[in-house]
Design an enzyme around this catalytic site. Structure first.
Site: not given
Length: 238
Positions: A43, A70, A191
């Protein structure tokens, strides 16, 4: 079996804290895949405080499983993804100064924007996923954007699990997944998933294709070793 994609952002954070190239992300990625991980997630953020844009280019050359990038689809990010062409791009609406992702897309409000971005990625053969809260309306909105998958933002489940309220916590995620299945959307999740809460989540989410786990996995690896932890996740995901 639900696939495990290991997010290596925390390894990049550790590397950057001292400069140099320790740990070496390319070698770490190859090792993590050899331990059984079925994907690698990164990410990159605009300030490159952990994953650098060059890391994405370097990792593309060595990732032999699924490569997932991401990020918030700002122009710089879009250009990177189109250059690297990962297996999957996961669109996350995080602010540039966000410590970590903290909300899913409002797929109704941002529908037209998402349609345009997703069309660009899919035209280039890149599978798309949208980060969403466990809200049926947001899932229905996601289906109208043309995305291939959604990624359920699982922080609220993890919090509920810690409070001993796992049944209540997982229910909206199961509901969202059932709707996604009906709309022919693939379902990913990520997450704050951990060795403690991953099995119950996986057992209650229909057709969960993939989980992306980074922070917990790396923290657990400090005590248990990363090869051992990767295989502990794989066992729980069977």
């Amino acid at each position: 079996m639900t696939k495990l994609s290991v997010n290596i952002n925390k390894l990049a954070t550790l590397r950057n804290s001292r400069g140099g190239n320790v740990p070496n992300l390319v070698k770490s990625t190859q090792d993590i895949e050899s331990f059984g991980a079925q994907g690698i997630t990164i990410h990159p953020r605009p300030d490159e405080r952990h994953i650098r844009y060059q890391d994405a280019r370097d990792l593309k050359k060595v990732v032999s499983t699924e490569f997932n990038i991401e990020g918030n689809p700002i122009p710089k990010f879009i250009d990177l993804v189109l250059e690297v062409k990962p297996t999957q791009v996961t669109l996350v609406p995080d602010a540039e100064d966000a410590i970590t992702s903290n909300a899913g897309w409002d797929t109704l409000k941002h529908k037209d924007f998402l349609i345009d971005v997703i069309k660009t990625f899919k035209k280039n053969g890149i599978r798309t996923s949208i980060f969403v809260d466990p809200d049926v309306k947001m899932v229905q909105g996601a289906a109208e954007t043309g995305t291939d998958r959604i990624e359920l933002y699982t922080e609220s489940y993890a919090d509920a699990f810690l409070k001993g309220e796992k049944e209540t916590g997982v229910r909206p995620f199961a509901d969202a997944a059932y709707v996604a299945n009906d709309l022919n959307l693939g379902v990913n999740a990520g997450h704050d998933l951990s060795l403690d809460n991953i099995t119950f989540f996986k057992d209650n989410i229909p057709n969960l294709l993939e989980v992306s786990i980074g922070h917990a996995l790396i923290c657990e690896s400090i005590y248990l070793g990363i090869e051992n932890v990767v295989n502990m996740y794989l066992h729980r995901l069977k």
